[in-house]
Write a protein that holds these residues in place. Structure first.
Motif, PDB file in Angstrom:
ATOM      1  N   ARG A  82      35.607  44.792  44.108  1.00  0.00           N
ATOM      2  CA  ARG A  82      35.332  46.106  43.601  1.00  0.00           C
ATOM      3  C   ARG A  82      36.567  46.607  42.922  1.00  0.00           C
ATOM      4  O   ARG A  82      36.289  47.219  41.829  1.00  0.00           O
ATOM      5  N   LYS A  83      37.661  46.124  43.292  1.00  0.00           N
ATOM      6  CA  LYS A  83      39.040  46.826  42.598  1.00  0.00           C
ATOM      7  C   LYS A  83      38.989  45.756  41.249  1.00  0.00           C
ATOM      8  O   LYS A  83      39.514  46.279  40.159  1.00  0.00           O
ATOM      9  N   ALA A  84      38.438  44.544  41.154  1.00  0.00           N
ATOM     10  CA  ALA A  84      38.226  43.836  39.951  1.00  0.00           C
ATOM     11  C   ALA A  84      37.410  44.535  39.109  1.00  0.00           C
ATOM     12  O   ALA A  84      37.594  44.516  37.571  1.00  0.00           O
ATOM     13  N   ALA A  85      36.149  44.685  39.478  1.00  0.00           N
ATOM     14  CA  ALA A  85      35.137  45.597  38.618  1.00  0.00           C
ATOM     15  C   ALA A  85      35.758  46.970  38.194  1.00  0.00           C
ATOM     16  O   ALA A  85      35.554  47.188  36.950  1.00  0.00           O
ATOM     17  N   ASP A  86      36.545  47.697  39.023  1.00  0.00           N
ATOM     18  CA  ASP A  86      37.285  48.780  38.551  1.00  0.00           C
ATOM     19  C   ASP A  86      38.115  48.604  37.251  1.00  0.00           C
ATOM     20  O   ASP A  86      38.245  49.122  36.485  1.00  0.00           O
ATOM     21  N   LEU A  87      38.852  47.469  37.641  1.00  0.00           N
ATOM     22  CA  LEU A  87      39.838  47.374  36.505  1.00  0.00           C
ATOM     23  C   LEU A  87      39.168  46.907  35.224  1.00  0.00           C
ATOM     24  O   LEU A  87      39.404  47.112  34.064  1.00  0.00           O
ATOM     25  N   GLU A  88      38.109  46.020  35.514  1.00  0.00           N
ATOM     26  CA  GLU A  88      37.546  45.419  34.093  1.00  0.00           C
ATOM     27  C   GLU A  88      36.685  46.599  33.556  1.00  0.00           C
ATOM     28  O   GLU A  88      36.791  46.928  32.215  1.00  0.00           O
ATOM     29  N   ARG A  89      36.176  47.641  34.374  1.00  0.00           N
ATOM     30  CA  ARG A  89      35.582  48.766  33.794  1.00  0.00           C
ATOM     31  C   ARG A  89      36.572  49.821  33.027  1.00  0.00           C
ATOM     32  O   ARG A  89      36.254  50.220  31.934  1.00  0.00           O
TER      33      ARG A  89
END
Length: 320
Positions: A82-89
């Protein structure tokens, strides 16, 4: 004995004439026996009896422990994803925002008529999170202070060269250090830490730590001031101040600047490391970012495709 005789019997006449029921008065148990029995009689319990139930054990079974551990690992993995997806977003939003608004590179801040255009885009308030802006700006100011120190070192070595022509090598090396260290320090340790705080990049953090540690060693060497190394440090300044006080004083000022750079670099290295430990970065994540960056690089993909095509063509021609 005849019936008349029985009717004349006084005992018979007494029994038949009394109105008392002797059968009802008959008590087969003595008084003391009934009292003792009634005193020790225990009434039956009115609570219905229940069968004994075996209570289950509270200790978890091995399967339950394994299942709980797997659930915990799955929860941690979901949190990281979830954190990686948030950073990518967030990075995609920044890129799309830049494409929409047409952001242009603004560093170095050069005049518009200048033939060389800015090479980087830098905005602390927009790209760096609030909790990291202070330390990131301090590293930027350290880089600027380092460039000023290198320029003053060039002037000090020039003054040293005017006093003694044998130290022309120091003046030449001071020019080389200014030309080499000023841009390389910006690219090799300031921009990596800026990108690390901007996108929470583990690879940029590790790259910064490696290069900046080498920079700390260079600061210490420059502060020491070994003669013929192009640095106006303490040894060089003390060796000159006996023959020429003004030049020695200038070199001592530069030595103080180099010492300040060394002390500030150690403090900022510890500060960045403390922030790095709170970001959740790791060496495994840095390896993953590096591999993804290499595999998604167009130059690498083109080179790999060309190499594979050449190898296939050579193998086909060899078979023919």
């Amino acid at each position: 004995m005849t019936s008349d005789t029985k009717g004349n019997d006084p005992s018979v006449i007494q029994v038949t004439n009394s109105g008392v029921d002797h059968i009802g008065q008959f008590n087969p148990f003595p008084d003391n026996q009934s009292t003792s029995i009634s005193g020790h009689t225990i009434p039956a319990s009115t609570v219905p009896s229940q069968p004994a139930v075996l209570q289950p054990s509270t200790e978890p079974s091995p399967k339950a422990s394994v299942a709980a551990a797997q659930a915990s690992l799955q929860k941690q993995q979901d949190e990281l994803e979830r954190k990686a997806a948030d950073l990518e977003r967030r990075e995609q939003e920044l890129q799309s925002r830049g494409a929409i608004t047409g952001k242009e590179n603004n560093w170095p801040p050069l005049p518009k008529f200048f033939p060389i255009k800015p090479c980087f885009y830098q905005d602390f308030s927009e790209e760096i999170p609030m909790e990291y802006q202070r330390v990131c700006k301090m590293i930027y100011y350290l880089w600027m202070f380092h460039c000023v120190t290198l320029f003053l070192n060039l002037l000090a070595c020039l003054a040293y060269f005017t006093v003694d022509s044998a130290y022309g090598v120091d003046f030449g090396l001071s020019i080389l250090w200014l030309i080499l260290f000023a841009p390389c320090s910006f690219i090799c340790w300031y921009r990596p830490v800026y990108k690390a705080f901007r996108s929470d990049s583990s690879f940029n953090f590790f790259f910064f730590f490696f290069v900046f540690f080498c920079q700390v060693v260079v600061f210490i060497i420059q502060a020491v001031g070994i003669p013929k190394w192009g640095n106006s440090g303490w040894i060089s300044s003390f060796s000159v101040i006996g023959t020429n006080v003004p030049v020695g004083a200038i070199m001592m000022v530069v030595a103080c600047f180099f010492t300040t750079c060394a002390v500030l670099s150690v403090i900022l290295l510890k500060m960045v490391h403390s922030h790095y430990r709170r970001t959740g970065a790791s060496f495994q994540k840095a390896q993953q970012e590096f591999s993804q960056g290499v595999l998604t690089n167009r130059t690498f993909q083109t080179a790999a495709t060309s190499a594979a095509t050449s190898a296939a063509s050579g193998a086909f021609q060899g078979n023919n």
